[in-house]
Design an enzyme around this catalytic site. Structure first.
Site, PDB file in Angstrom:
ATOM      1  N   GLU A 176     -16.941  30.460   8.500  1.00  0.00           N
ATOM      2  CA  GLU A 176     -15.601  30.837   8.953  1.00  0.00           C
ATOM      3  C   GLU A 176     -15.116  32.124   8.293  1.00  0.00           C
ATOM      4  O   GLU A 176     -14.483  32.960   8.946  1.00  0.00           O
ATOM      5  CB  GLU A 176     -14.627  29.698   8.641  1.00  0.00           C
ATOM      6  CG  GLU A 176     -13.182  29.974   9.044  1.00  0.00           C
ATOM      7  CD  GLU A 176     -12.262  28.820   8.693  1.00  0.00           C
ATOM      8  OE1 GLU A 176     -11.042  29.025   8.653  1.00  0.00           O
ATOM      9  OE2 GLU A 176     -12.775  27.701   8.440  1.00  0.00           O
ATOM     10  N   ASP A 177     -15.417  32.310   6.989  1.00  0.00           N
ATOM     11  CA  ASP A 177     -14.772  33.386   6.229  1.00  0.00           C
ATOM     12  C   ASP A 177     -15.716  34.476   5.742  1.00  0.00           C
ATOM     13  O   ASP A 177     -15.251  35.472   5.171  1.00  0.00           O
ATOM     14  CB  ASP A 177     -14.056  32.796   5.002  1.00  0.00           C
ATOM     15  CG  ASP A 177     -12.922  31.857   5.401  1.00  0.00           C
ATOM     16  OD1 ASP A 177     -12.367  32.022   6.504  1.00  0.00           O
ATOM     17  OD2 ASP A 177     -12.592  30.957   4.601  1.00  0.00           O
TER      18      ASP A 177
END
Length: 861
Positions: A176-177
Site C-alpha cells: 500500500e505505502d
C-alpha cells in the site's frame, strides 16, 4: 499451541499506552498493554546494505543467505506448534536503520520463541525487508514507520500464530505505502503471505469519495476474511496498535477512528470470536471518544484499586475453597472486567459507584460435568434466579464462545462467575482462527455467522456490478446494521445453529434454513410446542418448521418477517408470479386482512373502492391487488385506510400543519390515520411496530410489553414500520421549529439541588431541548423535556451527565405526574412505571426503564 490461562493474549508493545486499573494489579486481572524497555542489542554487527535498483518503481533486495521456504498455497488456519528453540543458536542479528527498530525486532523475537529456528530466520529477514521498504516513512510521532508493523506482529505472536501470519503482519503496509509489489511478496515469502497482505490493503481511488473508499475497503476486508480468517486478525492487530498510539494525531481524527473502530472492527471481532482483541480495542475507543468520561472512570478505578484488590482476593479464596470442598480440580482466575465497566458507564447503564462493585472470575474445569457441579452449588447457595444464568455451553454465543455464566449479589457486590472447560477456553482465544479446536456446536455457531455475512456479500454480486460504488456503500450499511444488532441463536432439531436478530419470528427461521423451506412453511414447533409462523423466537430455542409442498407464501407475511433475507425471498417469489397469479394473491391477502374487522371483500362498497384507488393513484382494483402481491403495499395498511374514521377531514388538517403531526414522520404512511400508543410513548428514532386493531393503526415501540400476546396469537396484525430519514424531513420543512416534538420524562437517580437544577436546564437548552418541569423527590429527580428525536434525547443526556457527577439517567416510557395526587403514596407512580414491560419492575429504582434499548447512549446504536 494456544495460550495457557496465564499467558497474555496481547504481548506488551513498546509504544502502546498503558491501560491499567490504577494499582489494581496484585491479583492478575487480565492483561495490560504496558510499556517495556528491553535491553538494546548494541553489540549486533551491521549487515551489508540492501541495494535499491535504479528503477524507482521497483525495490530490489539481496537474497538471504539461508534457505527460503517454498511458496505455499494452502488455506490452513491452524495455530503454529509449540516448538520452542533457543534464540542463542540464531546467527548474529543485522543492525537495522534505527535503534527503535532494533528494539522492536528484539521484542518480536522474544515473542516468537515458540517457532522453529528456520521460521525465526525468515521473520528476521522480513523485518529487514520491511525496514528497507519503509526506510523513508515516519509515523506521526516521528518514529520509524516499520516499528508499527513489527509491533503488530508481536501482538499476533502472543496468540502463537503461524509463520505466514506473522510475516504478513510485518509487511502488511508494504504494498500500500511502498514500492514493493504483490509479486515481490509472492517470490520472496510465498503466495499465502501475499494474499494476507492483499486482504488488509486499503482501497483508494480518486474517483470515489471518502465514504465510498471506506466502504470498498470494508467490503474487501470482509471478502478476504471469509476466504481466510487470518486476514481479520492481522487487520485487528493493526487497528489495535494504531488505537493505542492515537495521541500523535489531531483530536478529530482520534474520535473518527475510534467511532469507526467501535462500529465496525469491534463487533466484527466479536462475531468472529476474537473477544480478547475486541476488549482492548473497545476500551481504547472509549478513551479516544470521550477523554473526560474515560478519565473519570479511570480515576475511580485508581482510587478504589486497593479496596478492589482486597475484595477480589477474598472472593478468589472463597471460590478456591468451594472447589476444594467439592473435590473439583480447577483453576480460578480473576477476569479483567474493565471493558464491561467502561461500556456500562459510557452507555449510561449504571451509577459509577455501583459499577465499581462488580467483579468477574473465570473457573477453568476439566469437564462439562464439573462445570455443572460447581454451577449447581452456586445456584443453590445464592438462590441465583434463572435470568442471571446463561448456559452458553449448550447454546454458544455468536462467535462460538462457550461458557456457563452466572451473576449473583453478595454484600452489595455483584459477582460474575464464568465456568468453562480448558478446551472451551482455548477455542475462545482465537474464535474462527482456531475453529478446528472448538466443539461441534461451537463450530456450528461460527458457521451461522459466516453464512449471514456471506449472504450480505453475495447480494452485492447479485444486485450490482463490482464497480458500483453506491451499491457497495449500501452493502456495508447493511453489514454495519448486522454487526451491531442484538442477535440470538436458534437451533434445528438436528442441532444446527441459525443466527437471527432479536425479534425474529419462526418464519424468519424457516427462511434462514432455506428459501424452499420458508416458501412452503405452514407452522412451527418451538421447543416441541405448536406455534404460529409469526411467533417471535427466543435465544436457545429449538425450532422445527412444518411444511406442506402445496403451500405458497402469502403477501401479508411481509408485514411480520424481520430479516432482510426473508423479505427478499418473499418479494422474489411474488415477483415471479404471472399477472393473473399476482392479482389472485393480492385479492386473497386483502380478504384475509379484512377478517380483523369481521369483514370480507364483498362488504366493500363502490365508495370504499374509489377511496382506495384515489389514495394509491391507480385506475382499477387489479392494480391495487398487484401492488399488494408485489410487496409494495401491505394489506394491513389498506384495511387501516378503510376503517380510519374521519380520515379525509384529518388529512386536510394534516396538510395545513406541514410536518407537525407525528404520523408525517413515517415512511409510506400517507393517507393513514395512526395513533401513538400510550403504553410505550414512541418517539422519532425508536424502533417501531404497527398494530392493526379495531381502533385503527396503532404505533408501538417494537419491544412494548403489550405486543407480547399479539405476537403469540395474532402475528398477522403486526408489521414493521419505518421512519422517514432526516434528509427527507429537512427537505419538507421550512424551519426547524416546524419539526414534530415529543414529550419525554427522564429520571435521574439523585435529588438535584437548586444550583444543579439551574445547571441542568442550562445544559439542555444549549442543545435546543426544552424543559417543561423539574420534579425533585427525596431520592431522585424527574425532568420533563421536549425533544425532536431519540438521538436528540441522547445528545441531551450526554450533555447532562458530566455536569451532574455522571448519574444514571433513564427514560421513563410510562409516567404519572405525582403532582396530580401529591398526598397519596408518591411511590405508587414509580410502581405504575414498573409495569412497562409486563410488570417486571426494576427493584433498584422502582421505575421501569428499557435496559436493552435505552436511547441515552452516545455509543449504543
Amino acid at each position: 499451541m494456544l495460550l495457557s490461562s496465564a499467558d497474555s493474549p496481547i504481548p506488551p508493545t513498546r509504544s502502546a499506552n498503558n491501560i491499567t486499573e490504577g494499582q489494581d494489579n496484585s491479583v492478575t486481572e487480565g492483561h495490560t498493554l504496558s510499556a517495556i524497555s528491553p535491553s538494546h542489542l548494541s553489540e549486533a554487527p551491521t549487515i551489508k546494505p540492501l541495494n535499491h535498483s535504479s528503477d524507482k518503481n521497483h525495490l530490489s533486495l539481496n537474497p538471504p543467505k539461508y534457505k527460503k521456504k517454498s511458496n505455499q498455497d494452502n488455506k490452513s488456519m491452524t495455530v503454529a506448534n509449540n516448538n520452542t528453540q533457543d534464540n542463542n543458536h540464531l546467527p548474529p542479528l543485522p543492525k537495522l536503520s534505527h535503534h527503535l527498530v532494533d528494539e522492536a525486532r528484539y521484542n518480536l523475537l522474544r515473542a516468537i520463541a515458540y517457532m522453529t529456528k528456520e521460521e525465526q530466520l525468515e521473520i528476521i529477514d522480513a523485518c529487514t525487508f520491511g525496514d528497507i521498504a519503509h526506510i523513508k516513512d515516519k509515523r506521526k510521532s516521528g518514529e520509524p514507520y516499520i516499528t508499527h508493523p513489527i509491533a503488530v506482529a508481536e501482538i499476533l505472536a502472543g496468540f502463537h500464530l503461524d509463520r505466514d501470519t506473522i510475516i504478513a503482519a510485518i509487511l502488511h503496509d508494504t504494498v500500500e505505502d511502498t514500492e514493493v509489489t504483490h509479486e515481490d511478496l509472492v517470490a520472496r515469502y510465498g503466495k499465502v503471505v501475499a494474499q494476507l497482505v492483499d486482504g488488509v490493503t486499503k482501497l483508494k481511488s480518486s474517483k470515489r469519495n471518502k465514504q465510498q473508499n471506506k466502504a470498498a475497503t470494508f467490503h474487501k476486508i470482509l471478502t478476504a476474511t471469509l476466504n481466510d480468517p487470518r486476514v481479520l486478525i492481522v487487520k485487528l492487530a493493526d487497528r489495535l496498535h494504531n488505537m493505542s498510539t492515537l495521541d500523535a494525531v489531531r483530536p478529530e481524527k482520534q474520535k473518527a477512528t475510534a467511532q469507526e473502530t467501535l462500529e465496525f472492527y469491534v463487533p466484527f471481532a466479536r462475531i468472529m470470536g476474537l473477544n480478547d482483541i475486541a476488549d482492548y480495542m473497545e476500551i481504547l475507543c472509549y478513551r479516544n471518544l470521550d477523554p473526560v468520561m474515560y478519565t473519570k472512570m479511570s480515576d475511580k478505578l485508581l482510587q478504589q484499586g486497593l479496596g478492589r484488590n482486597f475484595q477480589k482476593d477474598a472472593i478468589h479464596r472463597y471460590l478456591t475453597k468451594v472447589l476444594d470442598a467439592l473435590e473439583l480440580s480447577a483453576h480460578v482466575r480473576v477476569l479483567d472486567n474493565r471493558v464491561l465497566l467502561y461500556r456500562q458507564f459510557f452507555r449510561n447503564r449504571g451509577e459509577i459507584n455501583s459499577l465499581l462493585r462488580h467483579y468477574a472470575f473465570e473457573v477453568v474445569m476439566g469437564s462439562i460435568d464439573d462445570c455443572d457441579t460447581l454451577a449447581n452449588y452456586l445456584i443453590s447457595q445464592y438462590n441465583i434466579p434463572e435470568d442471571c444464568i446463561e448456559d452458553n455451553i449448550r447454546h454458544p454465543l455468536p462467535g462460538g464462545k462457550q461458557s456457563l455464566t452466572m451473576r449473583y449479589e453478595h454484600d452489595n457486590d455483584t459477582i460474575t462467575v464464568t465456568i468453562l472447560t480448558r478446551r472451551m477456553q482455548a477455542a475462545a482465544r482465537l474464535g474462527v482462527i482456531g475453529v478446528e479446536h472448538a466443539s461441534e456446536v461451537s463450530q456450528s455457531v461460527i458457521q451461522a455467522s459466516l453464512r449471514n455475512m456471506k449472504d450480505i456479500i453475495s447480494r452485492h454480486s447479485q444486485d450490482a456490478g463490482s464497480d458500483d460504488d453506491s451499491a457497495t456503500v449500501d452493502i456495508i450499511d447493511n453489514l454495519l446494521s448486522y454487526l451491531n444488532e442484538r442477535k440470538i441463536l436458534c437451533y434445528s432439531p438436528q442441532g444446527r445453529a441459525y443466527e437471527l436478530p432479536r425479534g425474529a419470528t419462526a418464519l424468519d427461521f424457516a427462511y434462514a434454513v432455506g428459501p424452499m423451506v420458508g416458501n412452503i412453511a405452514v407452522g412451527a414447533n418451538i421447543d416441541n410446542k405448536p406455534a404460529k409462523l409469526g411467533t417471535v423466537v427466543k435465544n436457545g430455542q429449538t425450532v422445527e418448521i412444518e411444511v406442506d409442498k402445496s403451500a405458497k407464501p402469502k403477501a401479508e407475511w411481509l408485514g411480520f418477517v424481520v430479516t432482510n433475507k426473508a423479505r427478499r425471498q418473499l418479494r422474489l417469489w411474488l415477483k415471479d408470479l404471472s399477472t393473473d397469479e399476482q392479482r389472485q394473491h393480492g385479492m386473497q391477502a386483502l380478504d384475509r386482512a379484512l377478517k380483523t374487522y369481521d369483514k370480507s371483500l364483498t362488504d366493500l362498497t363502490d365508495e370504499d373502492w374509489q377511496s382506495l384507488l384515489t389514495w394509491r393513484n391507480i385506475e382499477d382494483k387489479n392494480a391495487l391487488f398487484e401492488q399488494i402481491s408485489a410487496g409494495s403495499l401491505l394489506p394491513q395498511l389498506v384495511v387501516s385506510r378503510l376503517f380510519s374514521e374521519e380520515i379525509a377531514l384529518k388529512q386536510a388538517h394534516a396538510q395545513a400543519q406541514g410536518m407537525q403531526l407525528p404520523q408525517h414522520l413515517l415512511a409510506d404512511m400517507a393517507g393513514l390515520e395512526i395513533d401513538f400508543a400510550k403504553c410505550c410513548n414512541p418517539i422519532y428514532g425508536d424502533p417501531i411496530t404497527g398494530h392493526l386493531s379495531r381502533d385503527g393503526l396503532v404505533l408501538h415501540r417494537h419491544k412494548c410489553y403489550s405486543l407480547d400476546n399479539i405476537r403469540e396469537f395474532s402475528p398477522y396484525q403486526l408489521f414493521q414500520l419505518q421512519w422517514l430519514d432526516e434528509d427527507t424531513i429537512n427537505q419538507r420543512i421550512k424551519h426547524p421549529s416546524d419539526r414534530v416534538h415529543f414529550t419525554v420524562y427522564l429520571k435521574l437517580n439523585l435529588a438535584l439541588t437548586e444550583e444543579q437544577v439551574s445547571q441542568a436546564i442550562y445544559e439542555l437548552r444549549q442543545v435546543n431541548i426544552g424543559v417543561k418541569k423539574v420534579n425533585v423527590r427525596s431520592s431522585h429527580t424527574i425532568i420533563q423535556v421536549v425533544v425532536r428525536s431519540r438521538n436528540h434525547l441522547s445528545e441531551g443526556i450526554r450533555a447532562l451527565r458530566p455536569h451532574l457527577g455522571f448519574p444514571n439517567i433513564a427514560r421513563l416510557y410510562q409516567y404519572v405526574d405525582p403532582d396530580r395526587n401529591i398526598d397519596k403514596n408518591s411511590d405508587k407512580n414509580d410502581k405504575n412505571s414498573d409495569k412497562n414491560k409486563g410488570g417486571k419492575g426494576d427493584s433498584k429504582t422502582n421505575t421501569k426503564t428499557d435496559t436493552n434499548n435505552q436511547p441515552d447512549s452516545s455509543l449504543n446504536k
